[in-house]
Scaffold this motif. Sequence first.
Motif, PDB file in Angstrom:
ATOM      1  N   PRO A   1      -0.410   1.871   4.884  1.00 29.21           N
ATOM      2  CA  PRO A   1       0.167   2.760   3.873  1.00 29.21           C
ATOM      3  C   PRO A   1       1.644   3.020   4.166  1.00 29.21           C
ATOM      4  N   ASN A   2       2.465   2.948   3.120  1.00 27.84           N
ATOM      5  CA  ASN A   2       3.905   3.113   3.250  1.00 27.84           C
ATOM      6  C   ASN A   2       4.349   4.398   2.560  1.00 27.84           C
ATOM      7  N   TYR A   3       5.139   5.202   3.278  1.00 28.58           N
ATOM      8  CA  TYR A   3       5.657   6.468   2.748  1.00 28.58           C
ATOM      9  C   TYR A   3       7.189   6.429   2.843  1.00 28.58           C
ATOM     10  N   PRO A   4       7.877   5.988   1.788  1.00 26.12           N
ATOM     11  CA  PRO A   4       9.320   5.774   1.870  1.00 26.12           C
ATOM     12  C   PRO A   4      10.130   6.999   1.457  1.00 26.12           C
ATOM     13  N   ILE A   5      11.411   6.978   1.809  1.00 30.43           N
ATOM     14  CA  ILE A   5      12.383   7.899   1.243  1.00 30.43           C
ATOM     15  C   ILE A   5      13.728   7.175   1.161  1.00 30.43           C
ATOM     16  N   LEU A   6      14.512   7.614   0.217  1.00 27.98           N
ATOM     17  CA  LEU A   6      15.849   7.076  -0.035  1.00 27.98           C
ATOM     18  C   LEU A   6      16.818   7.545   1.046  1.00 27.98           C
ATOM     19  N   ASP A   7      17.760   6.681   1.431  1.00 28.06           N
ATOM     20  CA  ASP A   7      18.918   7.131   2.208  1.00 28.06           C
ATOM     21  C   ASP A   7      20.160   6.407   1.690  1.00 28.06           C
ATOM     22  N   ASP A   8      21.265   6.548   2.418  1.00 28.60           N
ATOM     23  CA  ASP A   8      22.554   6.196   1.824  1.00 28.60           C
ATOM     24  C   ASP A   8      22.699   4.723   1.472  1.00 28.60           C
ATOM     25  N   HIS A   9      22.331   3.808   2.379  1.00 33.15           N
ATOM     26  CA  HIS A   9      22.561   2.388   2.104  1.00 33.15           C
ATOM     27  C   HIS A   9      21.696   1.857   0.970  1.00 33.15           C
ATOM     28  N   ASP A  10      20.631   2.582   0.620  1.00 31.52           N
ATOM     29  CA  ASP A  10      19.872   2.223  -0.575  1.00 31.52           C
ATOM     30  C   ASP A  10      20.715   2.418  -1.835  1.00 31.52           C
ATOM     31  N   ILE A  11      21.856   3.132  -1.687  1.00 29.90           N
ATOM     32  CA  ILE A  11      22.862   3.262  -2.761  1.00 29.90           C
ATOM     33  C   ILE A  11      24.169   2.652  -2.245  1.00 29.90           C
ATOM     34  N   ILE A  12      24.841   3.342  -1.321  1.00 35.40           N
ATOM     35  CA  ILE A  12      26.009   2.835  -0.594  1.00 35.40           C
ATOM     36  C   ILE A  12      26.213   3.738   0.614  1.00 35.40           C
ATOM     37  N   ASP A  13      26.840   3.223   1.657  1.00 32.12           N
ATOM     38  CA  ASP A  13      27.059   3.963   2.895  1.00 32.12           C
ATOM     39  C   ASP A  13      27.604   5.365   2.608  1.00 32.12           C
ATOM     40  N   ASN A  14      26.966   6.371   3.230  1.00 34.77           N
ATOM     41  CA  ASN A  14      27.378   7.770   3.116  1.00 34.77           C
ATOM     42  C   ASN A  14      27.342   8.293   1.686  1.00 34.77           C
ATOM     43  N   TRP A  15      26.366   7.835   0.914  1.00 34.25           N
ATOM     44  CA  TRP A  15      26.292   8.270  -0.470  1.00 34.25           C
ATOM     45  C   TRP A  15      26.246   9.796  -0.582  1.00 34.25           C
ATOM     46  N   GLY A  16      27.108  10.314  -1.469  1.00 28.95           N
ATOM     47  CA  GLY A  16      27.149  11.737  -1.748  1.00 28.95           C
ATOM     48  C   GLY A  16      28.080  12.519  -0.859  1.00 28.95           C
ATOM     49  N   SER A  17      28.653  11.895   0.178  1.00 29.49           N
ATOM     50  CA  SER A  17      29.550  12.597   1.088  1.00 29.49           C
ATOM     51  C   SER A  17      31.021  12.372   0.749  1.00 29.49           C
ATOM     52  N   ASP A  18      31.296  11.584  -0.265  1.00 32.40           N
ATOM     53  CA  ASP A  18      32.655  11.342  -0.748  1.00 32.40           C
ATOM     54  C   ASP A  18      32.781  12.016  -2.117  1.00 32.40           C
ATOM     55  N   PRO A  19      33.758  12.932  -2.311  1.00 33.41           N
ATOM     56  CA  PRO A  19      33.907  13.586  -3.614  1.00 33.41           C
ATOM     57  C   PRO A  19      34.031  12.596  -4.771  1.00 33.41           C
ATOM     58  N   ALA A  20      34.518  11.381  -4.515  1.00 32.40           N
ATOM     59  CA  ALA A  20      34.641  10.381  -5.582  1.00 32.40           C
ATOM     60  C   ALA A  20      33.290  10.020  -6.186  1.00 32.40           C
ATOM     61  N   HIS A  21      32.215  10.238  -5.439  1.00 34.98           N
ATOM     62  CA  HIS A  21      30.885   9.881  -5.941  1.00 34.98           C
ATOM     63  C   HIS A  21      30.453  10.745  -7.123  1.00 34.98           C
TER      64      HIS A  21
ATOM     65  N   VAL B   1       0.854  -1.184   0.000  1.00 37.28           N
ATOM     66  CA  VAL B   1       0.000   0.000   0.000  1.00 37.28           C
ATOM     67  C   VAL B   1       0.887   1.229   0.000  1.00 37.28           C
ATOM     68  N   GLY B   2       0.619   2.143  -0.925  1.00 35.28           N
ATOM     69  CA  GLY B   2       1.335   3.407  -0.962  1.00 35.28           C
ATOM     70  C   GLY B   2       0.495   4.525  -0.373  1.00 35.28           C
ATOM     71  N   ALA B   3       0.651   5.708  -0.954  1.00 36.01           N
ATOM     72  CA  ALA B   3      -0.026   6.893  -0.425  1.00 36.01           C
ATOM     73  C   ALA B   3      -1.543   6.743  -0.504  1.00 36.01           C
ATOM     74  N   VAL B   4      -2.210   7.164   0.559  1.00 37.68           N
ATOM     75  CA  VAL B   4      -3.676   7.179   0.573  1.00 37.68           C
ATOM     76  C   VAL B   4      -4.169   8.618   0.679  1.00 37.68           C
ATOM     77  N   GLY B   5      -5.330   8.876   0.104  1.00 39.83           N
ATOM     78  CA  GLY B   5      -6.036  10.132   0.271  1.00 39.83           C
ATOM     79  C   GLY B   5      -7.445   9.843   0.745  1.00 39.83           C
ATOM     80  N   PRO B   6      -8.281  10.855   0.890  1.00 39.65           N
ATOM     81  CA  PRO B   6      -9.666  10.597   1.308  1.00 39.65           C
ATOM     82  C   PRO B   6     -10.437   9.732   0.313  1.00 39.65           C
ATOM     83  N   HIS B   7     -10.085   9.840  -0.989  1.00 38.96           N
ATOM     84  CA  HIS B   7     -10.825   9.126  -2.026  1.00 38.96           C
ATOM     85  C   HIS B   7      -9.901   8.317  -2.944  1.00 38.96           C
ATOM     86  N   SER B   8      -8.656   8.071  -2.509  1.00 41.58           N
ATOM     87  CA  SER B   8      -7.706   7.425  -3.420  1.00 41.58           C
ATOM     88  C   SER B   8      -6.689   6.592  -2.660  1.00 41.58           C
ATOM     89  N   VAL B   9      -6.027   5.697  -3.384  1.00 45.30           N
ATOM     90  CA  VAL B   9      -4.908   4.921  -2.859  1.00 45.30           C
ATOM     91  C   VAL B   9      -4.022   4.528  -4.029  1.00 45.30           C
TER      92      VAL B   9
END
Length: 403
Positions: free
Chosen positions: A211-231, A4-12
């Motif tokens: 209902p599930n409301y997700p967001i991305l964080d680093d391990h969904d890519i690799i630890d500390n994603w975006g904090s290493d200039p090599a990225h 289940v993702g986002a729900v509204g009063p008349h939707s899902v």
Amino acid sequence: MVGVGAVGPHSVRLWLRSQEPGQITLRWWPENRQDQTEELVVTVRDDNQQDNTLSVMISPEETGPRLAPLQNYRFQAVHAKGQILGEGRFETAPENPAATPARFSLALFSCHQPFDKRGRIAKRTTPMLRAVRRCLEEHHTKGILLMGDQMYSDFPPSLSLFNSDYFAKVAPFGRKDILHCSADEVRRLYQHRYRHFWSLPEWRALQANFPNYPILDDHDIIDNWGSDPAHREPEWQQVCRGARQAYLDYQGSRIFPSGKLPPSFHYSFTYGHTGVFVMDLRSERIAGEGGQLYSDAQENDLRAFLKANSSLKLLLLVLSVPIVHLPRFLAKIVARLPPQGEDFSDRWSSGAHLRDRDRFFHIIRAHQRRFPNQKIVFLSGDIHIGCVHQIKWAQDGRVVHQL
């Protein structure tokens, strides 16, 4: 699997994964009223790149039938060959702030890592997930905020895609290293990863019944994603693109339509008198001089959300990495360490990120001064501890809480 993702009063928005392509019949009905069943036939195409995943918006605009607010529904997804992909339940949202239930809860999750160091399901995992479901039911939970790291690409080490011994078992033909893979190859590797991490029936049940409301964080890519200039390098950008595509397939499409990859996965929604803004602190993060945590476009959307929801009782701001974590002097010292294997350069209080932290705080403080009776809470995961902070503005004594 179904979710289940986002729900509204008349939707899902309902999400599903099929073992194979083909026609899928989605059925839904008010709880205890199966005689009022509605159905919709959708198709998982033979040439799909989404690992046989699909999300479907059920709303008056998309499918015709109108769901009733604050109504419990059951649903089921069935493949044309007769296989039941899954079934679950959801409850729609209140029609307006005045209709908000007197008592409800939202659940906060992060860091779903069910394995022990040997790569086996840890003994505590299944009892924990069963207890979580009982807890959510007892507390009238209306939604789960999945605040990042719903899958780990790099942990445990014995299963890491960045461990050469393990990678050799799952690698595309001719590839010795994930950094030599194309974005499409990375996407398939991460899709396999989701199937591995999400194989537990108890985890699937949580996604099918709330209902599930997700967001991305680093391990969904690799630890500390975006904090290493090599990225910033091209080979790492291929990893990022493939990982974000897989995230859209398995998580982002609970909120967004399947298909085109957005620049950022931030979004907002309301539940009665509560407004929620979910920030994406990974997709547009840049390390080093001139770096950033979030884009101007995301900042503008945050400002618009605050303005549009200024009359609500409560605002929740999801920041996958907590904005208050380390004292500044400590952050300055440890941010000088090499980024590999340390977490300090990943924080809001280090390096170029200070600018974005202060911009964010100025926005929140200005809003609070205009709307002093509205409560604001920051919600975060990432650091594997539970704690509560009270943030107080020195100038006027108003507070924000961080969970």
